[in-house]
Design a protein around this motif. Structure first.
Motif, PDB file in Angstrom:
ATOM      1  N   THR A  37      29.924  38.549  34.220  1.00 47.53           N
ATOM      2  CA  THR A  37      30.900  39.105  35.058  1.00 47.53           C
ATOM      3  C   THR A  37      31.212  40.592  34.716  1.00 47.53           C
ATOM      4  O   THR A  37      30.497  40.980  33.757  1.00 47.53           O
ATOM      5  CB  THR A  37      32.229  38.217  35.025  1.00 47.53           C
ATOM      6  OG1 THR A  37      33.113  38.561  36.151  1.00 47.53           O
ATOM      7  CG2 THR A  37      32.856  38.199  33.726  1.00 47.53           C
ATOM      8  N   ILE A  43      35.883  39.003  40.612  1.00 45.82           N
ATOM      9  CA  ILE A  43      36.800  38.314  41.677  1.00 45.82           C
ATOM     10  C   ILE A  43      37.271  38.943  42.752  1.00 45.82           C
ATOM     11  O   ILE A  43      37.356  40.289  42.693  1.00 45.82           O
ATOM     12  CB  ILE A  43      37.807  37.374  40.993  1.00 45.82           C
ATOM     13  CG1 ILE A  43      38.775  38.502  40.367  1.00 45.82           C
ATOM     14  CG2 ILE A  43      37.129  36.446  39.631  1.00 45.82           C
ATOM     15  CD1 ILE A  43      40.235  37.709  39.867  1.00 45.82           C
ATOM     16  N   HIS A  77      41.399  38.709  36.744  1.00 49.91           N
ATOM     17  CA  HIS A  77      39.917  38.308  36.350  1.00 49.91           C
ATOM     18  C   HIS A  77      40.018  37.349  35.065  1.00 49.91           C
ATOM     19  O   HIS A  77      39.218  36.335  35.079  1.00 49.91           O
ATOM     20  CB  HIS A  77      39.275  39.636  36.007  1.00 49.91           C
ATOM     21  CG  HIS A  77      37.913  39.459  35.455  1.00 49.91           C
ATOM     22  ND1 HIS A  77      37.130  40.027  34.517  1.00 49.91           N
ATOM     23  CD2 HIS A  77      36.810  38.556  36.149  1.00 49.91           C
ATOM     24  CE1 HIS A  77      35.951  39.696  34.477  1.00 49.91           C
ATOM     25  NE2 HIS A  77      35.733  38.838  35.491  1.00 49.91           N
ATOM     26  N   GLU A  80      41.581  33.814  36.350  1.00 56.03           N
ATOM     27  CA  GLU A  80      41.016  33.108  37.463  1.00 56.03           C
ATOM     28  C   GLU A  80      39.504  32.922  37.313  1.00 56.03           C
ATOM     29  O   GLU A  80      38.724  31.645  37.761  1.00 56.03           O
ATOM     30  CB  GLU A  80      40.786  34.133  38.759  1.00 56.03           C
ATOM     31  CG  GLU A  80      40.387  33.319  39.939  1.00 56.03           C
ATOM     32  CD  GLU A  80      40.785  34.267  41.415  1.00 56.03           C
ATOM     33  OE1 GLU A  80      39.790  34.074  42.189  1.00 56.03           O
ATOM     34  OE2 GLU A  80      41.708  35.087  41.429  1.00 56.03           O
ATOM     35  N   LYS A  81      38.801  33.610  36.178  1.00 54.47           N
ATOM     36  CA  LYS A  81      37.190  33.604  36.176  1.00 54.47           C
ATOM     37  C   LYS A  81      36.890  33.239  34.440  1.00 54.47           C
ATOM     38  O   LYS A  81      36.190  32.298  34.288  1.00 54.47           O
ATOM     39  CB  LYS A  81      36.629  34.677  36.468  1.00 54.47           C
ATOM     40  CG  LYS A  81      35.129  34.591  36.542  1.00 54.47           C
ATOM     41  CD  LYS A  81      34.483  35.547  37.219  1.00 54.47           C
ATOM     42  CE  LYS A  81      32.938  35.189  37.593  1.00 54.47           C
ATOM     43  NZ  LYS A  81      32.319  36.455  38.384  1.00 54.47           N
TER      44      LYS A  81
END
Length: 213
Positions: A37, A43, A77, A80-81
């Motif tokens: 990422t 996201i 970020h 959520e990820k």
């Protein structure tokens, strides 16, 4: 151990993205679940903030606004990820994280290390990487790469003065001295394969210690 959080830092044009792809391929071939990422972004919400931050039209952006937007993007970020991936015991490879804000806004923008760290401490709940790889490329070399690489996005930060980029580079060197147990400096001016191998060697002991299947 739940997952492993590795971040990559460097000046503009350091080649982090290409190195991360090689590192990802290596650890996937070893049988690990790997999440790649980036920041800002990664996201939907954070990508929208990225568009604002890097838009070359937004030259009037105040440095503190910039710092707050980066922190807001980072928070969303993270929750959520990144955190869900770590809970799934994945190896997370993230292109930039909190150190970028400490250097770019705290030092290069002259807001102050402590003030930027305070904002980001609120955003990340003290969640720091298990290891940070600093891909060491001199700013002159990195910027030359940026402007000669076809299809490479040239953003608002790329267009700053060379003195700004030199402050960023020096800021990273200062961070390495401040956090020697977390940040590993590798030579980024070799070939992509050479640089990726150095990154793998810096990460692999942590993987073997905590993530072997």
């Amino acid at each position: 151990m739940k997952g492993l959080f590795i971040t990559f830092e460097g000046t503009e044009g350091s080649g982090k993205t290409s190195v991360i792809k090689k590192v990802e391929a290596y650890f996937r071939a070893s049988g690990l679940d790997v999440l790649v990422t980036r920041e800002p972004g990664g996201i939907r919400i954070a990508e929208k903030i990225r568009d604002i931050l890097l838009d070359k039209a937004n030259i009037e952006m105040d440095p503190r606004t910039e710092a707050l937007l980066f922190a807001a993007s980072r928070r969303q970020h993270l929750v959520e990820k990144i955190l869900p991936a770590l809970a799934r015991n994945e190896l997370v490879l993230c292109d930039r994280y909190v150190d970028s804000s400490l250097v770019y806004q705290g030092i290069a923008r002259n807001i102050g290390f402590d003030d930027v760290y305070a904002v980001n401490k609120f955003a990340i709940d003290d969640i720091l990487p298990d290891r940070t790889i600093f891909v060491d490329v001199r700013p002159e070399v990195g910027l030359a790469r940026v402007f000669k690489t076809p299809n490479r996005e040239v953003n608002r930060l790329d267009l700053e003065t060379i003195n700004f980029h030199k402050k960023i580079y020096q800021g990273y060197l200062d961070l390495i001295r401040k956090y020697p147990d977390r940040i590993v400096r590798i030579d980024g001016e070799g070939t992509i394969d050479e640089v990726a191998l150095l990154a793998i060697r810096a990460i692999e002991p942590l993987v073997k210690r905590g993530m072997s299947k």
